[in-house]
Design a protein around this motif. Sequence first.
Motif, PDB file in Angstrom:
ATOM      1  N   ILE A 119     -17.387 -28.765 -10.456  1.00  0.00           N
ATOM      2  CA  ILE A 119     -18.244 -29.722 -11.168  1.00  0.00           C
ATOM      3  C   ILE A 119     -18.119 -31.102 -10.536  1.00  0.00           C
ATOM      4  O   ILE A 119     -19.118 -31.810 -10.333  1.00  0.00           O
ATOM      5  CB  ILE A 119     -17.885 -29.762 -12.664  1.00  0.00           C
ATOM      6  N   GLU A 148     -20.099 -31.419  -7.627  1.00  0.00           N
ATOM      7  CA  GLU A 148     -21.522 -31.257  -7.960  1.00  0.00           C
ATOM      8  C   GLU A 148     -22.113 -29.943  -7.468  1.00  0.00           C
ATOM      9  O   GLU A 148     -23.330 -29.800  -7.336  1.00  0.00           O
ATOM     10  CB  GLU A 148     -22.346 -32.431  -7.426  1.00  0.00           C
ATOM     11  N   VAL A 190     -22.868 -27.132 -12.485  1.00  0.00           N
ATOM     12  CA  VAL A 190     -23.145 -28.021 -13.616  1.00  0.00           C
ATOM     13  C   VAL A 190     -23.074 -27.227 -14.915  1.00  0.00           C
ATOM     14  O   VAL A 190     -23.264 -26.003 -14.930  1.00  0.00           O
ATOM     15  CB  VAL A 190     -24.534 -28.703 -13.498  1.00  0.00           C
ATOM     16  N   SER A 245     -24.740 -26.220 -18.244  1.00  0.00           N
ATOM     17  CA  SER A 245     -26.164 -26.172 -18.563  1.00  0.00           C
ATOM     18  C   SER A 245     -26.452 -26.167 -20.062  1.00  0.00           C
ATOM     19  O   SER A 245     -27.365 -26.822 -20.535  1.00  0.00           O
ATOM     20  CB  SER A 245     -26.799 -24.938 -17.928  1.00  0.00           C
ATOM     21  N   ASN A 275     -25.479 -25.698  -9.161  1.00  0.00           N
ATOM     22  CA  ASN A 275     -26.305 -26.892  -8.989  1.00  0.00           C
ATOM     23  C   ASN A 275     -27.101 -26.720  -7.701  1.00  0.00           C
ATOM     24  O   ASN A 275     -26.728 -27.221  -6.640  1.00  0.00           O
ATOM     25  CB  ASN A 275     -25.409 -28.130  -8.928  1.00  0.00           C
ATOM     26  N   SER A 276     -28.197 -25.985  -7.793  1.00  0.00           N
ATOM     27  CA  SER A 276     -28.901 -25.484  -6.613  1.00  0.00           C
ATOM     28  C   SER A 276     -29.377 -26.573  -5.661  1.00  0.00           C
ATOM     29  O   SER A 276     -29.391 -26.387  -4.442  1.00  0.00           O
ATOM     30  CB  SER A 276     -30.108 -24.641  -7.044  1.00  0.00           C
ATOM     31  N   ASP A 277     -29.792 -27.708  -6.190  1.00  0.00           N
ATOM     32  CA  ASP A 277     -30.384 -28.724  -5.310  1.00  0.00           C
ATOM     33  C   ASP A 277     -29.391 -29.775  -4.844  1.00  0.00           C
ATOM     34  O   ASP A 277     -29.782 -30.842  -4.382  1.00  0.00           O
ATOM     35  CB  ASP A 277     -31.585 -29.382  -5.984  1.00  0.00           C
ATOM     36  N   ARG A 278     -28.108 -29.459  -4.903  1.00  0.00           N
ATOM     37  CA  ARG A 278     -27.093 -30.415  -4.438  1.00  0.00           C
ATOM     38  C   ARG A 278     -26.889 -30.322  -2.931  1.00  0.00           C
ATOM     39  O   ARG A 278     -26.725 -31.324  -2.244  1.00  0.00           O
ATOM     40  CB  ARG A 278     -25.769 -30.169  -5.168  1.00  0.00           C
ATOM     41  N   ASP A 307     -32.671 -24.871  -0.555  1.00  0.00           N
ATOM     42  CA  ASP A 307     -31.533 -25.241  -1.376  1.00  0.00           C
ATOM     43  C   ASP A 307     -30.666 -24.005  -1.610  1.00  0.00           C
ATOM     44  O   ASP A 307     -30.927 -22.929  -1.071  1.00  0.00           O
ATOM     45  CB  ASP A 307     -31.974 -25.889  -2.698  1.00  0.00           C
TER      46      ASP A 307
END
Length: 403
Positions: free
Chosen positions: A51, A54, A57, A59, A76-79, A98
């Motif tokens: 976490i 990042e 996350v 949810s 957190n797929s778009d990290r 991603d």
Amino acid sequence: MKKGSFQWMKSLNRTIILNKIRRDGPISRAQIAKETKLTPPTVSSLVSELIEKELVVESEQGESIGGRKPTLLIINSDRFYLIGLDVGAKKIRAILIDLSGNKIDKTQTLISTRISKEDLLILIKRTISDLTNAHDTKEVIGIGVGMHGAIDVETGTSLFAPGLNLRDIPIKKVLEMEYDVPVIVDNDVRAMAFGEYWFTDEKKDENIVTVNIGNGVGAGIVLNGKIFHGKSDLAGEIGHMTIDLNGRTCSCGNVGCWQTLISGPAIADAAKRRIELKSKSMLIDMVDGDLQKIEGKTVYEAAIAGDALSKEILEKTGECIGIGLTNLIHIINPAKIIIGGGVASASPIILPRIKETIAQRGLTQQAKSTPIFCSNLGSYGTSLGASALVLGEIFEGDISVVD
């Protein structure tokens, strides 16, 4: 292009937890501990790190079973982001995705004829720059490359790229030095096969084969969820298995290779030979009498338009493909076979004949009914598969539970 820490993710227990969250999320810490056999304190500590980085996350909250509602976790797929490259004989296709495989952007670069390996490497780097310049805030953690031809997978070196007539291209070494992120290089068809396994196989059948039929014929074999390379990375060269002892000479020098019967050029040559023997066909008018302009695609277009000769040739091609696939089924017994490449575009005509041939020749009922599909990943399928090579390392590396 910002660079992320790939190696930090690759510790054994982090990988176990990441993959569990990817596969089964939203999921609670308690459920992760129960299903992975890791202790709750270990899970709690590593989830906190994930976490903080990042990668994961919180949810939502799950259903209570007699106490406080558990907090559920997702990736957190778009990290973080990945780049996949498809280096062919005529162009380089690149894709940015991603961690969930969502396509962010794509680009392609044409390769000039008679290019040197030094200039090819410069062109690959330029393609990556073209893709990432518009996304310079994205944190890229790895690059996957699907390269046509023979590959030394361990060193990431292109041993021979026949479409470019180049040898010993140090792709992995050069790109890792340039971008300081891990680079995984494999044969283009194997990359495509892993993309099929990763992105389209919802049930995750662990034994699948992807056969690419275009100018040549090759296969990518996924066994137990891993790409099968063979002793010296030669596995999958099924286009060169002998089907006809009295057949035509192949580009490899052998006679009667499967490739000489089912590839795009083989389909075009079959049409030319029949026309030269005075068979009637609308193909003649389609190419203004110049038979050298006939390609596999032309034959398919003529067949769809009602040309009997073209349809007959494609149906015979489907039968020959079915014979080869039956051999493959008897050797590997995959859960399913996916057909990709230009010839797969003629699936309305060839696929029924392929299935009919397998149904006739399969040794058992299960073999006869092996699922056969045509790929729907599109022209960027190999690029997407190349990025999946990196995803596979992050989420499904060779790991064992250490607590």
